[in-house]
Every structure is written in C-alpha cells, then in structure tokens.
Design an enzyme around this catalytic site. Structure first.
Site, PDB file in Angstrom:
ATOM      1  N   GLU A   4      38.479   0.571 -43.224  1.00 50.64           N
ATOM      2  CA  GLU A   4      38.247   0.935 -44.618  1.00 50.64           C
ATOM      3  C   GLU A   4      38.519  -0.240 -45.558  1.00 50.64           C
ATOM      4  O   GLU A   4      37.791  -0.462 -46.527  1.00 50.64           O
ATOM      5  CB  GLU A   4      39.150   2.118 -44.968  1.00 50.64           C
ATOM      6  CG  GLU A   4      38.934   2.703 -46.341  1.00 50.64           C
ATOM      7  CD  GLU A   4      39.838   3.903 -46.589  1.00 50.64           C
ATOM      8  OE1 GLU A   4      39.619   4.586 -47.597  1.00 50.64           O
ATOM      9  OE2 GLU A   4      40.771   4.141 -45.783  1.00 50.64           O
ATOM     10  N   ASP A  38      40.486   4.929 -57.086  1.00 51.12           N
ATOM     11  CA  ASP A  38      41.483   5.961 -57.355  1.00 51.12           C
ATOM     12  C   ASP A  38      42.708   5.504 -58.140  1.00 51.12           C
ATOM     13  O   ASP A  38      42.980   5.980 -59.240  1.00 51.12           O
ATOM     14  CB  ASP A  38      41.923   6.593 -56.037  1.00 51.12           C
ATOM     15  CG  ASP A  38      40.752   7.108 -55.227  1.00 51.12           C
ATOM     16  OD1 ASP A  38      39.625   7.096 -55.750  1.00 51.12           O
ATOM     17  OD2 ASP A  38      40.946   7.512 -54.076  1.00 51.12           O
TER      18      ASP A  38
END
Length: 830
Positions: free
Chosen positions: A798, A595
């Site tokens: 994550e 991202d």
C-alpha cells in the site's frame, strides 16, 4: 403423439438459448439506458457487444477469495476452492478460503492473466508447505471454462498430505408451483453419479439448468495416475477412505453460498462425531481419515462440496460446459493443458505488445514483475450485487466537527463491475482508487476500462451521488469492519475516473485505424476484443452520450454539496467556484482520500480546500471535453467559464507567497482568511491536475524546487506525502503524514513529463534542468524500490517508508501501486 427424447431436448435447449439471449439483451439495455438519444450502431456494435460480454461473463470475480468463480450475473452459479493440510490435527484451523492479510504466504497472486481468456495464479503457502498453481481458461465463446489445480510440496515436505475442497452453489432461481402445488426451483445443479456414502473412484459429474446460463455440466476428475493418496487406516478403507473423492450437498438460501467455509466446517464436525462414535475402540484415527466429509443425511440441494485428499505432488481438473458452446471449443480433460499453454503464450504476447518497458528496467526480471502487476490488478476484478447501507439523515455538526456515527438502512440492490485495491485487505469498490486502477489498462483493454467506468456511473443516484465505498451484498460486507459499512451522501471522494476519461479522450486521435471500423470475425474475435470502442468513432460517440447525463448530474452534486463560502468571508473573487470537503473531523478528512493529512485546526466552515477545487477542475475539464464531442454548445460555454474561474481561484485564493506553495484556507478569530500550509500531496494537487497555467514559470519553479528538496518532499524512494519539515510529519496515525504512495508519485512524474514537453522551449535553462533531473531520478528511485521490495517480500504494498523504503500497510495492494508499470513504460529521460 410420441416425441423422441432428442426432440424434447432440442426444444428445451432452444428455450434456454432464447432465455439467455433475452437476459444478455436485458443487461445490455440496462447499461445503455439514459435520457439522451443513442443512435443505432448497426449490427457491428451489437455483434461486438455480444462477443465482448460473453468474453467477460465468467471470471474469478469473487476476488476476496483465493479462487472464487462466478458469472457477471446478479445471482447464479458460485464456485470456490478451499484447501488445508492433513499432516496433523491443528491445521484444519488454517483452512484456506478467503484471502486473508495475515495468512503466511510468500506469494499469492495472478502472475499471467487476462480476464477475457484466463491465466495462472500462483500461491506459495508457507504454513501448509505447498505451492498451489491455479490455471483458469475459457472457451473461445466465453461460455465454458476449465480449471487445473496443482499442488507441489515444498522441499522437505514431499510426503505432506493435503485436502482440496471444491464447491459450487446455484443461487437466484425462482420458485414455481406445479400441478399439485409443490414449490420447485426453476433451475438446479444435481449429482449425476450413483450416490455413494463411502466415496467415489470415478469422475464426479453434475448437470444443471439455470434461467440465465441455460443447460450446463460440471465434471471433476481425480487427475493423472501419478497422483498419490494417503492410505489411512485399513479398518476405515471402506467408509472413510482418503483415496476416494467425497461429496456433500445441502440446500442453502440465496446470498448464503459465500459462507461455504463455515458450512463445510459445520458439516465436517458432524462427520467427525459420526466417525468417533462408530469407532470408539480405535486408539488413533489419523487426520486423513478424520477430516473427511460424509453426506450422512443424504441431502441433495443447490450447494455441493467435493473433497479430495492427496499425498505429495498432485493435480486435478474441473470442466464447466455450457450447452451453447460448440463442441470443438469445449475444454476437456484431454485438451485443457494445451489450452492453458496457448492462453499463457497469448497473454505473454499481449503484454509485450502493450507494455514497452524502458531502460534501465527492461530486463527479463523486470518484465516478469511488471506482468505480474498487471495480471494481479486484473485478477482483482470483482462483480458485486446486492444492497448496501446508507445513512441519508445524519447531519454533520458544522460547529463542532466531532466524529460521527452513521446509522444506515438498506438500499438497492445494485450491481458493480470493479477492481479492488487489495484482495486480502480491501476487497471492495473504492471510488477514488478506481481511476488509478484503470489508468494502466487503457492501452491494454480500453473496452474493459469503459465498461467499468460505465458500471460506476450507473450507480449515480437521482441526486448525483455515488457511495465512496461500494460494499454490495453480504459477502462484501463480511470483509468490512462494521464502522466502515455505512455510507453517507454528504461525503464524496476525489473523482479520479475523470482522469481516465481525460486520458481516453486525448488518446483517441493516436489510433491510426480510428476511421477504419473493425470487421468482426468470429474466428479471430479473441485477438480483436478490447479495442473496438476507440477504433469505431460512432460507438465511442454513443458511449459518451450514455454516460454524459449521469456524469453531469454527478458534477453538479459536487459543486452543490461541497460548495465553500465566498460572500460570508469577503473573499476577493466574483464567482462561487470554491469548495470545502464535508464530513471532516479534527483528525480526519476521509472524503479527501488523504485521511489523516493535516488540515486547519480547529476546523471551520470558512475553510477552503485546494485539493478539492483541483479535483473539481479536472472534472470540469473532462465534462467540457465530452460536451465538445457531443456539440452541446450551451454546456461548452458554461463549463469553459467554470474551468476558467477554478484556475483563477486557485491562483488568487490558494497560492501563498510566503510559503511558495498552494495551501488550504481557513479563517482566524476575526473571520479573516488565513493560509493553512502543509507542504505535501495536498499542496501539489494543482500541479498534479495541471491546473497551473503552463506559462507561470515562477510557480512551476517553486513547485519543482519543493519536490526536489530533501528537507521537504524528496526522498531516495519517492516523493513523501508530507514535508519532512512539517510539524505533523510522522505524527499520530502517520497514514498520509510521511509514507510514499505510488499513485501520487505517478501523478508527480506524469505532470513533470507533461509540463516539460508543453513548455520546454520557453523554460529557462535552469528550470529545464530541474525538470529533467527530477524526472530521471524520481523514476529510478520509485521503480528500484518497489521492485526491490517485491523481490524481498513477494508482494507490492500500500505504501513505502520514506526513510528506509520498506513496504508498509496492506499487502498485494495492486490497486494504485500497479501504476508503477506505467512508470516503467515512461522514457528514461526527458
């Protein structure tokens, strides 16, 4: 003529058998449909398909819940579990239902699980002070199941009170009109007990009929005699008695059973008001009396709640029986513990067989960790059905690259069988995550992997597009912030499923019995499920025929919509195999999956992205391998040419001699090409996708040197996402600007391994030593840190901090972080 009841029942039973069989065939036909001719795989394939589909029919496929069961059918019987403390009035606000990121849990994961047979989930609830064990097992035919729910209070809370609420709701039944024009549902689930507003001491029994499931029953007991119930107030023992089981029912429309928690809380408020109005004289009513749901309206609909209240250690069972399951295979209250023990042993044995952990991480504690990772990954399998939001009209401003707001309209319905990255945080399908989800499962259950891949490729539309995020139906949408719900066909995602296809195609030859098709034996089918396709070449050939047209369409969509400019900027190549991510802004390139990773500033239409061309290269290679299997000569020649051009363009356009790295390209004010170099995962993509020719030792040396440099990518906990020397290191959002991501580190380690073994005899002693050292130390660093953080926190995460190794981001991120298990199975040294 008078027919006996037994004869009538047998007729009804036969009708439902035919109905279910027809529905299963319809589902199979849907999966198999494509414009290529599929050959007859004989009765062997049909028999296996039925066994396999049935083994995967039921599961905790509502993975965004702590425990939510459903079949792999669009609308059917949905069940779920809720619980809350009754020790004080405040705890009702902490009722557990959806798996939430911020719930105070020190563990909440499947620790021993196989989707074909069942397993165990363990939840350590630090706020309610109970350990919850949920055992789920299936009958051998896969059509019936049993659940054992056990609560164990924490030390110091042995007399704590807890309420469990089980619910089951039947959706999807059509309405028909009888002879007097009254609309009725074609299916139902109804309470068999004599209705009692005050509660039930006996087992709670339901019977049901569904067009797709046939006839079924659901029975819930109160557990063993060792269970204890709170006594509550003597004055309320006949109406609001916590020792009794309580039931509430009502009718809800389709696509509303998922709101069971809110419905329960609303109905509970009505019961509390009734209690307070009736017993105003009582100075104090304890929670175990107050928080009891009462079926005050006498409703009986398609949604049923069953509430139980216990004090201290407790357990109870739920048994679902399909009328087609042979009696000898049905789970019962008597045999369920024996079934649970047997299934857990089977799962242990299968894990040992397929995951050979290598030193120094092959001790019992590492096996427990690794098995939990795979079990938790599989426990995240989700079946979604419904519409989704798509914006096909918004055009991105290619001049300003400003942030955009999508306005979607509903399309569908669609269905998807998928794994989710994180049950508490990302309980939806992610296209670029899915390839990493499936890699650890290929050897364990290749048929399941192929089933999931096919489910994704069935979503490819006529233009070749798949939404990067799959958010199907209202239950899935309820867990996603509004700004992320709408998808755009202009935005793609890295096609990581092609990594899976490459792996599968390369793995086929490793199976010794590939030329000896399996014999399906009903008595031993449980053992054989999962390896049929790779062990039967004709079935794999048909599978390839089925998905090839859709994948080719998808591939052409990538090349068409993400095409970069060549002639407009006088690039020194004679082909158009260059690409640019569409939909990026000044700060983000969501399409890339990385991202906030730094890109060219300002953005420009002349940009070319090295990670995108690498992914399309992998896609080309995978499609070419499939074309070779199918012997489509024209496609083989075309794809070979495209692959050659991509590899050449990566070298000619994206290699920066000054930076000794692969880089993005943009243009300056004079429209001359310039390198945009930010060393990290983007610059490594040609290496990670094996687009660098193996004989180009100079570039391989530069890449491995950058990987090993502590001032660039190397850390004591793994390879960081962005170079420590980069100007954007740890700036802004810092999502992909320093943290360690395990999926990318797996690709790093795998590429080091593969390049080494393919070229070690031609490597110089120095280069060979670099590869050996980087491989050994990186593997140790990764496993040691992820395992240590799991020990400290109870979860895998994550991402991990590159300076401290501390876990970050979404918890229970079993999606691609589970690739750590693949790393544990890799050899200790090259």
């Amino acid at each position: 003529m008078r027919w006996s009841i037994a004869y009538l029942i047998s007729i009804i039973y036969s009708i439902f058998v035919l109905s279910v069989t027809a529905n299963q065939q319809k589902t199979f036909d849907l999966y198999a449909s494509n414009p290529y001719e599929v050959t007859d795989d004989s009765n062997l394939n049909a028999k296996y398909s039925k066994l396999s589909d049935n083994s995967l029919l039921w599961g905790p496929y509502r993975s965004s819940l702590y425990f939510g069961l459903r079949p792999r059918l669009p609308r059917s019987l949905l069940s779920g579990l809720m619980w809350f403390s009754m020790d004080n009035y405040n705890q009702i606000g902490n009722i557990r239902h959806f798996y939430e990121q911020n719930d105070k849990m020190s563990k909440a994961n499947w620790i021993n699980y196989n989707p074909r047979i069942g397993g165990r989930q363990y939840i350590k609830d630090e706020e309610i002070h109970f350990d919850i064990y949920i055992d789920f097992v299936k009958s051998s035919d896969g059509l019936s199941w049993g659940v054992k729910i056990k609560g164990v209070p924490h030390k110091g809370f042995e007399n704590s009170k807890i309420s469990f609420v089980w619910y089951s709701g039947l959706e999807g039944e059509r309405k028909v009109e009888d002879s007097i024009n009254v609309k009725e549902r074609t299916g139902y689930i109804k309470l068999e007990n004599d209705e009692s507003l005050d509660g039930y001491e006996e087992n709670i029994r339901f019977s049901g009929i569904s067009e797709e499931l046939g006839a079924f029953s659901l029975v819930i007991n109160d557990g063993p005699e060792t269970n204890k119930h709170p006594k509550g107030l003597e004055e309320l023992k006949h109406e609001f008695n916590p020792a009794y089981t309580h039931h509430y029912s009502l009718t809800v429309p389709d696509d509303n059973v998922w709101q069971a928690r809110d419905i329960f809380m609303t109905m509970l408020q009505e019961s509390i008001k009734n209690l307070n109005d009736k017993y105003k004289a009582l100075e104090y009513i304890p929670p175990e009396n107050s928080f009891i749901i009462k079926n005050l309206q006498g409703f009986e609909g398609n949604l049923h709640f069953i509430q139980k209240i216990y004090q201290g250690e407790c357990e109870f069972d739920i048994i679902y029986t399909n009328s087609m399951t042979p009696e000898s295979e049905i789970p019962t209250f008597i045999n369920i513990q024996k079934m649970i023990d047997a299934k857990l042993r089977t799962n242990d044995a299968n894990f040992e067989k397929y995951y050979k952990l290598q030193p120094p991480f092959n001790e019992p504690k590492h096996k427990i960790f690794a098995q939990e990772m795979i079990s938790g990954l599989l426990g995240g399998i989700t079946y979604m059905y419904g519409d989704h939001l798509v914006d096909r009209f918004t055009e991105f401003d290619e001049d300003t690259f400003e942030s955009y707001t999508l306005q979607g309209s509903y399309e569908g319905p669609h269905e998807l069988f998928t794994l989710v990255p994180s049950r508490p945080f990302f309980p939806r399908g992610f296209y670029w995550d899915e390839g990493f989800h499936l890699l650890p499962l290929i050897k364990y259950d290749s048929d399941l992997v192929l089933d999931i891949v096919k489910s994704w490729f069935n979503l490819i539309d006529e233009n070749g597009w798949i939404a990067r995020e799959q958010i199907l139906g209202p239950e899935a949408r309820s867990r996603v912030p509004k700004e992320f719900r709408v998808q755009s066909p202009h935005i793609v995602n890295p096609p990581t499923l092609t990594l899976v296809l490459n792996n599968l195609l390369e793995t086929i030859s490793q199976y010794k019995d590939i030329s000896e098709p399996n014999e399906i034996d009903d008595e031993s089918s449980e053992v054989r499920l999962g390896k049929f396709t790779l062990s039967n070449p004709e079935v794999l050939l048909n599978y390839t025929k089925q998905i090839y047209p859709n994948l080719k369409n998808h591939f052409e969509m990538f090349r068409r919509t993400q095409k970069g400019y060549v002639e407009e900027f006088e690039r020194p190549i004679d082909n158009n195999e260059v690409f640019r991510w569409r939909g990026r802004t000044y700060t983000h390139c969501l399409a890339s999956g990385l991202d906030d990773y730094p890109r060219a500033i300002p953005p420009d239409i002349g940009e070319l992205n090295v990670d995108l061309i690498s992914w399309i290269g992998v896609m080309t290679r995978s499609l070419r391998q499939m074309a070779e299997v199918l012997e489509i000569d024209d496609d083989i020649a075309s794809l070979k040419e495209i692959e050659k051009n991509i590899i050449s363009n990566i070298e000619k356009l994206h290699w920066s001699k000054d930076n000794n790295a692969y880089c993005d390209i943009s243009v300056d004010e004079d429209d001359e090409s310039i390198f945009v170099c930010h060393k990290g995962y983007v610059s490594l993509l040609p290496f990670l996708t094996k687009m660098i020719p193996g004989d180009d030792h100079d570039k391989l040396n530069d890449v491995i040197s950058s990987i090993m440099n502590p001032e660039e990518l190397w850390s004591d906990f793994g390879i960081r996402s962005l170079s420590k020397s980069d100007e954007f290191y740890k700036t802004g959002e810092n999502y992909w600007r320093s943290p360690i991501w395990i999926n990318m580190n797996y690709l790093v380690l795998k590429s080091i391994h593969d390049y080494y073994y393919e070229n070690k005899f031609s490597f110089s002693p120095e280069l060979k030593s670099k590869f050996e050292s980087a491989y050994h130390d990186l593997r140790i660093n990764l496993i040691k840190n992820v395992f240590g953080q799991w020990q400290n926190t109870g979860f895998v995460w994550e991402q991990y901090d590159d300076e401290t190794g501390v876990s970050k981001g979404a918890k229970n991120f079993l999606g691609w972080t589970s690739t750590i298990v693949l790393i544990m199975t890799m050899p200790e040294n090259l």
